[in-house]
Design an enzyme around this catalytic site. Sequence first.
Site, PDB file in Angstrom:
ATOM      1  N   HIS A 127       0.884  -1.172   0.000  1.00  0.00           N
ATOM      2  CA  HIS A 127       0.000   0.000   0.000  1.00  0.00           C
ATOM      3  C   HIS A 127       0.918   1.217   0.000  1.00  0.00           C
ATOM      4  O   HIS A 127       1.985   1.196   0.643  1.00  0.00           O
ATOM      5  CB  HIS A 127      -0.834   0.106   1.282  1.00  0.00           C
ATOM      6  N   GLU A 258     -10.746  -6.303  -4.942  1.00  0.00           N
ATOM      7  CA  GLU A 258     -10.627  -7.427  -3.995  1.00  0.00           C
ATOM      8  C   GLU A 258     -11.876  -7.500  -3.123  1.00  0.00           C
ATOM      9  O   GLU A 258     -12.085  -6.642  -2.266  1.00  0.00           O
ATOM     10  CB  GLU A 258      -9.375  -7.234  -3.130  1.00  0.00           C
ATOM     11  N   GLU A 294      -9.192 -13.253  -2.213  1.00  0.00           N
ATOM     12  CA  GLU A 294      -8.520 -13.683  -0.977  1.00  0.00           C
ATOM     13  C   GLU A 294      -9.413 -14.709  -0.273  1.00  0.00           C
ATOM     14  O   GLU A 294     -10.500 -14.360   0.199  1.00  0.00           O
ATOM     15  CB  GLU A 294      -8.267 -12.466  -0.070  1.00  0.00           C
ATOM     16  N   HIS A 297     -11.324 -13.961   2.856  1.00  0.00           N
ATOM     17  CA  HIS A 297     -12.522 -13.134   2.673  1.00  0.00           C
ATOM     18  C   HIS A 297     -13.680 -13.999   2.188  1.00  0.00           C
ATOM     19  O   HIS A 297     -14.833 -13.789   2.579  1.00  0.00           O
ATOM     20  CB  HIS A 297     -12.258 -12.033   1.642  1.00  0.00           C
ATOM     21  N   ASP A 333     -11.014 -12.152  10.138  1.00  0.00           N
ATOM     22  CA  ASP A 333      -9.921 -12.154   9.170  1.00  0.00           C
ATOM     23  C   ASP A 333      -8.593 -12.355   9.891  1.00  0.00           C
ATOM     24  O   ASP A 333      -7.989 -11.407  10.361  1.00  0.00           O
ATOM     25  CB  ASP A 333      -9.950 -10.793   8.450  1.00  0.00           C
ATOM     26  N   ASP A 335      -5.863 -13.815   8.514  1.00  0.00           N
ATOM     27  CA  ASP A 335      -4.730 -13.701   7.583  1.00  0.00           C
ATOM     28  C   ASP A 335      -3.591 -14.648   7.912  1.00  0.00           C
ATOM     29  O   ASP A 335      -2.429 -14.234   8.062  1.00  0.00           O
ATOM     30  CB  ASP A 335      -4.196 -12.259   7.562  1.00  0.00           C
ATOM     31  N   ASP A 365      -0.819 -12.446   1.491  1.00  0.00           N
ATOM     32  CA  ASP A 365      -1.425 -11.432   2.373  1.00  0.00           C
ATOM     33  C   ASP A 365      -1.672 -12.130   3.711  1.00  0.00           C
ATOM     34  O   ASP A 365      -2.802 -12.451   4.072  1.00  0.00           O
ATOM     35  CB  ASP A 365      -2.730 -10.919   1.741  1.00  0.00           C
TER      36      ASP A 365
HETATM   37  C1  XUL Z   1      -7.805  -6.564   3.780  1.00  0.00           C
HETATM   38  C2  XUL Z   1      -6.892  -6.960   2.700  1.00  0.00           C
HETATM   39  C3  XUL Z   1      -6.020  -5.895   2.149  1.00  0.00           C
HETATM   40  C4  XUL Z   1      -5.942  -5.887   0.668  1.00  0.00           C
HETATM   41  C5  XUL Z   1      -5.184  -4.705   0.107  1.00  0.00           C
HETATM   42  O1  XUL Z   1      -8.468  -7.598   4.398  1.00  0.00           O
HETATM   43  O2  XUL Z   1      -6.860  -8.102   2.307  1.00  0.00           O
HETATM   44  O3  XUL Z   1      -4.758  -6.023   2.682  1.00  0.00           O
HETATM   45  O4  XUL Z   1      -5.344  -7.056   0.196  1.00  0.00           O
HETATM   46  O5  XUL Z   1      -5.639  -3.506   0.610  1.00  0.00           O
HETATM   47 CO    CO Z   2      -5.887  -9.043   0.723  1.00  0.00          CO
END
Ligand code: XUL
Ligand code: CO
Length: 462
Positions: A127, A258, A294, A297, A333, A335, A365
């Site tokens: 980012h 996304e 993702e 998600h 989430d 991750d 991610d």
């Molecule tokens: C949020 C997410 C972000 C996007 C990019 O859950 O996955 O990191 O991948 O903004």
């Molecule tokens: Co993401």
Amino acid sequence: MSSFAPESGGQRATSSDKYAKYDKQDAEFFPDIGKIAFRSNAGPTETLVFKHYNPTEVVMGRSMEEWLRFSVCFWHTFRGTGADPFGFPTLIRPWDDGTNSMENAKRRLRAAFEFFSKLGIKYWTFHDRDIAPERETLEETNKDLDEITDLALELQKATGVKLLWATSNLFANPRYMNGAASNPDAHIFAYAGAQVKKCLEVAKKLGAENFVFWGGREGYHTLLNTDILAEQNHLASFFKMAAAYKKKIGFTGTLLIEPKPKEPAKHQYDYDAMTVIAFLKHYGLEKEYKLNIEPNHTTLAGHGYEHDIVMASVFGMLGSIDSNTGSPDLGWDTDQFPMDIKNATLVMKTVIEQGGIQPGGLNFDCKVRRESTDLKDMYIAHIGAMDTFARGLKNASKLIQDGLLKNLVKERYSSYTAGIGKKIEDGTATLEDLEQYILEKGNPHAVSGQQEHCESILNFYI
Ligand code: XUL
Ligand code: CO
């Protein structure tokens, strides 16, 4: 991503001696770790070696490296601190003094490129606000971003690491608390647009192969104060402006949206793959954008792990993958690094079937757990996930080449290849034809879906 900490670790003082050694051009950030090797006979406790990911090994006519296109994300791996709503940072990186200085930003970037190179990962993602600090005015912020991206360009050239995608952080700054492009205040919309304009320029400068939009705050918390239609119209205008500017500056990367159903917004407009595809088609944007899926998600949206990957792919809209996993037993989430071989096999089956994920990739991610505090945990996490996907690739290639599931599916739909089925398929059948068919043929017979048989076939390849 759920924990985003642009300025963190405030309790640590900047001691010039402690950090200055990392400012030197030849500084080594991970002196205890060398280039990660491939050794297929390594034992179970040897977690700093690849046992399956052999970048040059050819699978179905392409090298593993070409199929998998792994990428490291900067935000979790170089900005994550392990802080959570209940506790302070746990991930103390020796080069990071916790300040917003340019020196600190440069140290992080140099550490990151050493990390990518030692892992043998050829792509990274960021980012705008992860790599350079946000200042008081847009001009000052952009100036620092220019300086940092000059260094990024240098490091990319020196290491051969490329930018898979860049994205604008349109969710962390308090100005975006009510959304960015869906904000009720046009002033905020304008700020978000100005930020994306600059980030597209940066993406072009660094040769990004894609550009991502994730709208964490594009959604609502209560319908009582929200004009849903206006907000979606504004979002569409925003995406149109981005597509126009991309063309104007000659940026050739693919634009990706996304999806995510919630968190931080209670309801996000980009809920899941099919919602985004419908949105893009409704506003005539389906030729300009694809999707970055993702799986964490996807499971938050109440679907199975690979569901959105398959849905996006069959409609020709799968552009890239944020390769991670959640803990479905928790429901938010998390991750985590993807370590489930069956899930990886199903993802790679879709990737092979669509002819590869390029110019997208498998972007990690993911964040190490806040309890995984050693520097080597950063490597072990990525290596484990890369090996998982290498196994997924090998499994999927055998599954596809043996063709058992494909033949089973073909047989299951074979009634559409002739007679009334063919007419339905061609779109020439009418309701009168269907009635006539039933009057002639009578009642249909039950045909088994053979789910357990299919599941047993899949297990054979895992
Ligand atoms: C949020 C997410 C972000 C996007 C990019 O859950 O996955 O990191 O991948 O903004
Ligand atoms: Co993401």
